[in-house]
Write an enzyme that holds these catalytic residues in place. Structure first.
Site, PDB file in Angstrom:
ATOM      1  N   SER A 107      -0.677  40.080 -15.697  1.00 52.09           N
ATOM      2  CA  SER A 107      -0.008  39.166 -14.751  1.00 52.09           C
ATOM      3  C   SER A 107       1.150  39.856 -14.033  1.00 52.09           C
ATOM      4  O   SER A 107       1.837  40.706 -14.616  1.00 52.09           O
ATOM      5  CB  SER A 107       0.530  37.970 -15.539  1.00 52.09           C
ATOM      6  N   TYR A 130       0.744  37.755  -7.616  1.00 52.54           N
ATOM      7  CA  TYR A 130       1.370  36.597  -6.977  1.00 52.54           C
ATOM      8  C   TYR A 130       2.037  37.129  -5.722  1.00 52.54           C
ATOM      9  O   TYR A 130       2.690  38.188  -5.768  1.00 52.54           O
ATOM     10  CB  TYR A 130       2.447  35.989  -7.889  1.00 52.54           C
ATOM     11  N   THR A 156      -4.081  35.384  -7.117  1.00 52.13           N
ATOM     12  CA  THR A 156      -4.004  33.979  -7.536  1.00 52.13           C
ATOM     13  C   THR A 156      -3.582  33.118  -6.351  1.00 52.13           C
ATOM     14  O   THR A 156      -2.555  33.372  -5.709  1.00 52.13           O
ATOM     15  CB  THR A 156      -3.012  33.822  -8.701  1.00 52.13           C
ATOM     16  N   LYS A 252      -8.652  33.974  -7.318  1.00 48.09           N
ATOM     17  CA  LYS A 252      -8.519  33.087  -8.483  1.00 48.09           C
ATOM     18  C   LYS A 252      -7.844  31.770  -8.107  1.00 48.09           C
ATOM     19  O   LYS A 252      -6.845  31.788  -7.378  1.00 48.09           O
ATOM     20  CB  LYS A 252      -7.666  33.802  -9.541  1.00 48.09           C
ATOM     21  N   HIS A 276      -5.912  26.735 -13.096  1.00 52.48           N
ATOM     22  CA  HIS A 276      -4.777  27.374 -13.752  1.00 52.48           C
ATOM     23  C   HIS A 276      -4.567  26.795 -15.160  1.00 52.48           C
ATOM     24  O   HIS A 276      -3.446  26.649 -15.643  1.00 52.48           O
ATOM     25  CB  HIS A 276      -3.513  27.167 -12.909  1.00 52.48           C
TER      26      HIS A 276
HETATM   27  C1  LIG Z   1       1.000  30.501 -20.777  1.00 50.76           C
HETATM   28  C2  LIG Z   1       0.177  30.728 -19.542  1.00 50.76           C
HETATM   29  C3  LIG Z   1       0.687  31.548 -18.535  1.00 50.76           C
HETATM   30  C4  LIG Z   1      -0.093  31.806 -17.404  1.00 50.76           C
HETATM   31  N1  LIG Z   1       0.370  32.688 -16.449  1.00 50.76           N
HETATM   32  C5  LIG Z   1      -0.418  33.013 -15.395  1.00 50.76           C
HETATM   33  C6  LIG Z   1      -0.028  34.026 -14.485  1.00 50.76           C
HETATM   34  O1  LIG Z   1       1.008  34.647 -14.630  1.00 50.76           O
HETATM   35  N2  LIG Z   1      -0.849  34.284 -13.446  1.00 50.76           N
HETATM   36  C7  LIG Z   1      -2.037  33.613 -13.245  1.00 50.76           C
HETATM   37  O2  LIG Z   1      -2.739  33.876 -12.274  1.00 50.76           O
HETATM   38  N3  LIG Z   1      -2.426  32.678 -14.124  1.00 50.76           N
HETATM   39  C8  LIG Z   1      -1.668  32.378 -15.191  1.00 50.76           C
HETATM   40  N4  LIG Z   1      -2.096  31.459 -16.104  1.00 50.76           N
HETATM   41  C9  LIG Z   1      -3.411  30.829 -15.936  1.00 50.76           C
HETATM   42  C10 LIG Z   1      -4.486  31.673 -16.618  1.00 50.76           C
HETATM   43  O3  LIG Z   1      -4.676  32.881 -15.917  1.00 50.76           O
HETATM   44  C11 LIG Z   1      -5.834  30.938 -16.677  1.00 50.76           C
HETATM   45  O4  LIG Z   1      -6.160  30.465 -15.391  1.00 50.76           O
HETATM   46  C12 LIG Z   1      -5.793  29.774 -17.666  1.00 50.76           C
HETATM   47  O5  LIG Z   1      -5.073  30.111 -18.818  1.00 50.76           O
HETATM   48  C13 LIG Z   1      -7.207  29.386 -18.049  1.00 50.76           C
HETATM   49  O6  LIG Z   1      -7.202  28.279 -18.871  1.00 50.76           O
HETATM   50  P1  LIG Z   1      -7.289  28.340 -20.485  1.00 50.76           P
HETATM   51  O7  LIG Z   1      -5.932  28.733 -20.951  1.00 50.76           O
HETATM   52  O8  LIG Z   1      -7.648  26.943 -20.854  1.00 50.76           O
HETATM   53  O9  LIG Z   1      -8.317  29.380 -20.837  1.00 50.76           O
HETATM   54  C14 LIG Z   1      -1.357  31.187 -17.247  1.00 50.76           C
HETATM   55  C15 LIG Z   1      -1.851  30.367 -18.273  1.00 50.76           C
HETATM   56  C16 LIG Z   1      -1.102  30.147 -19.415  1.00 50.76           C
HETATM   57  C17 LIG Z   1      -1.672  29.296 -20.511  1.00 50.76           C
END
Ligand SMILES: Cc1cc2nc3c(=O)[nH]c(=O)nc-3n(C[C@H](O)[C@H](O)[C@H](O)COP(=O)(O)O)c2cc1C
Length: 389
Positions: A107, A130, A156, A252, A276
C-alpha cells in the site's frame, strides 16, 4: 503453535495479540458496517455442487495472474499500516507471499517503504497507488515503484475521500499509537507486540515521511487523507497515471457496470471488483453480488478480479466459478500476520489453498481452468432487482 484450522482461528489470536486500535482498524467497516457484513454473508448464500466418481489425482491450483505465474489464483491486497499489526509487517507479508508464490501488493499507506520492502525481499511485488494532490509526489511514488522493480501498479479508485469508521475515531487511531491513558492501558496488555515494536525502527508511514513536503500530521491516516488525497481524480488522470507507469496495471475499486465499462476502455491488465472491504460507501452492494454483471459487461475485454469478503477457499472457488480470474484477500492475511507474523500469513495461505483444493476435488475439478459456472448453485435473485430511478 496452536492448532489453526481456519481463518477465524487466526482472527481470534490477532485480536488477543494486537493493540485494540489496530485490530479495530482492520475489523471495521464504514458507518453501520452493512456492506462490510454483507461482503461475507452474501458468499454464504451461494452453494457448491457436489460431484462424485471423478478421477481426482494430479490436482493443481497453479495459474497465471495478469500473465504472471502463481501457485493459486489469489493475491494479497494492499493494507495500510500493516506494519502496525506486527513489527515489519509489510516485509513479513511480502516474504510469505513470495515464498508461497502469490503476488503481494504494498500500500501507499504502508509503514515499511517501497525501497525497504524491495531490499528485504527477493521476489517482485505490486505497488498500490493512491493519487495525491501533490502531483510531483505522485510522480515520484511511481518512479520509486519502478526503481524497486514492482511488477504491477494497482491504482485504487474508490478512496478519493475517506469513509468514516467510528472505531478509528473513538480509538484515536495513529501510527505510532499516541499515548493516552486508554491506549497505555491497552498496550500494557500487549507485551509481545510491544517488544517486537521496540526492536524495529519502522513505526511511521515509510512512503510519506521524508518524501512528501508540507505534511503537518503524518501519524494520522485521516488527517493525511483529508489533506493530501486528490479528490479531483478522474478517468483522464487515471489514463495519465497508466501512461506514466508504462507497465502492468490493475484498476481497483470498481463496483458498477458503467464504471467497469469506462475502466475497460483504458485497457488495464485487470480490474478488481471491490468496495474496499466495506470501508468506504456503506450501503453499497457486496462485491460478490456485483461480480457477474461486471464480468458479463467487460469480461471479454479485461480480466476481472474480486476482493471484499473472501475468508476461505470455498469463497475463492465461488468467485472463480462466477467469472473472476483471481481473488484478493485483505483481512484474511492480516489476521494471520497479527496473530503470528510471517508464519501466520503463510498459515492463512495454506488454509485457503487446502480449502480450495478440497472443494475443487469434491466439486469434481482438478485444475483451475476446469472451474466454470456449473460448480455453483446460485439463488435465482442473488444479484437482486434494483431500480436506479
Ligand atoms: C485495515 C485495512 C487497510 C486497508 N488499506 C488499504 C490501502 O491502503 N489501499 C487500498 O487500496 N486498499 C486498502 N484496503 C482495502 C483492501 O485492499 C481490500 O480491498 C479489502 O481488504 C478486501 O476486503 P477483505 O478485507 O474483506 O478481504 C484496506 C483494507 C483493510 C482491512
Amino acid at each position: 503453535m496452536p492448532v489453526i484450522t481456519c481463518i477465524e482461528d487466526l482472527k481470534r489470536i490477532h485480536e488477543r495479540r494486537a493493540p485494540r486500535m489496530f485490530f479495530d482498524y482492520c475489523e471495521s467497516g464504514s458507518w453501520t458496517e452493512q456492506t462490510f457484513r454483507e461482503n461475507v454473508t452474501d458468499f454464504d448464500k451461494i452453494r457448491l455442487r457436489q460431484r462424485v466418481a471423478v478421477d481426482m489425482t494430479g490436482r493443481s491450483q497453479k495459474t497465471q495472474i495478469i500473465g504472471q505465474e502463481a501457485t493459486m489464483p489469489l493475491a494479497l491486497s494492499p493494507v495500510g499500516m500493516t506494519g502496525m499489526q506486527h513489527a515489519d509487517g509489510e516485509i513479513l507479508a511480502a516474504r510469505a507471499a513470495g515464498k508461497f508464490g502469490v503476488p503481494y501488493t504494498l500500500s501507499t499507506m504502508s509503514i515499511c517503504s517501497i525501497e525497504d520492502v524491495a531490499e528485504n525481499t527477493d521476489k517482485p511485488f505490486w505497488f498500490q497507488l493512491y493519487t495525491m494532490k501533490d502531483m510531483d509526489y505522485t510522480k515520484r511514488l511511481i518512479e520509486r515503484a519502478k526503481a524497486a522493480k514492482c511488477s504491477a501498479l494497482v491504482i485504487t479508485l474508490d478512496l478519493q475521500i475517506l469513509g468514516q469508521r467510528h472505531k478509528d475515531l473513538k480509538n484515536g487511531l495513529s501510527a505510532p499509537p499516541k499515548l493516552t491513558p486508554k491506549s497505555i492501558a491497552n498496550l500494557a496488555t500487549k507485551w509481545a507486540w510491544g517488544l517486537e515494536m521496540l526492536q524495529t525502527k519502522r513505526r511511521v508511514f515509510g512512503n510519506i515521511v521524508g518524501h512528501a513536503s508540507g505534511v503537518t500530521d503524518t501519524s494520522s491516516l485521516s488527517a493525511w487523507t483529508a489533506e493530501q488525497f486528490d479528490p479531483a481524480l478522474d478517468w483522464g488522470k487515471v489514463a495519465k497515471l497508466m501512461e506514466m507507469w508504462g507497465g502492468k496495471v490493475i484498476l481497483k475499486g470498481i463496483l458498477d457496470v458503467e464504471d467497469a465499462k469506462r475502466a475497460a476502455e483504458l485497457e488495464p491488465d485487470a480490474i478488481i471488483v471491490s468496495n474496499h472491504g466495506g470501508r468506504q460507501l456503506d450501503g453499497a452492494l457486496s462485491s460478490i453480488r456485483m461480480l457477474r454483471p461486471i464480468v458479463d459487461a467487460v469480461g471479454h475485454k479485461t480480466d476481472v478480479h474480486i476482493d471484499s469478503g473472501i475468508r476461505s477457499g470455498q469463497d475463492v472457488l465461488k468467485a472463480l466459478a462466477m467469472g473472476a480470474k483471481a481473488a484478493h484477500i485483505g483481512r484474511a492475511y492480516i489476521y494471520g500476520l497479527g496473530a503470528m507474523g510471517e508464519a501466520g500469513v503463510t498459515k492463512a495461505l495454506e488454509v485457503i489453498q487446502k480449502e480450495l483444493d478440497t472443494s475443487m476435488a469434491l466439486c469434481g475439478r482438478q485444475t483451475i481452468d476446469q472451474i466454470d459456472p456449473s460448480v455453483t448453485l446460485i439463488p435465482e435473485d442473488f444479484e437482486g432487482r434494483w431500480h436506479t430511478t
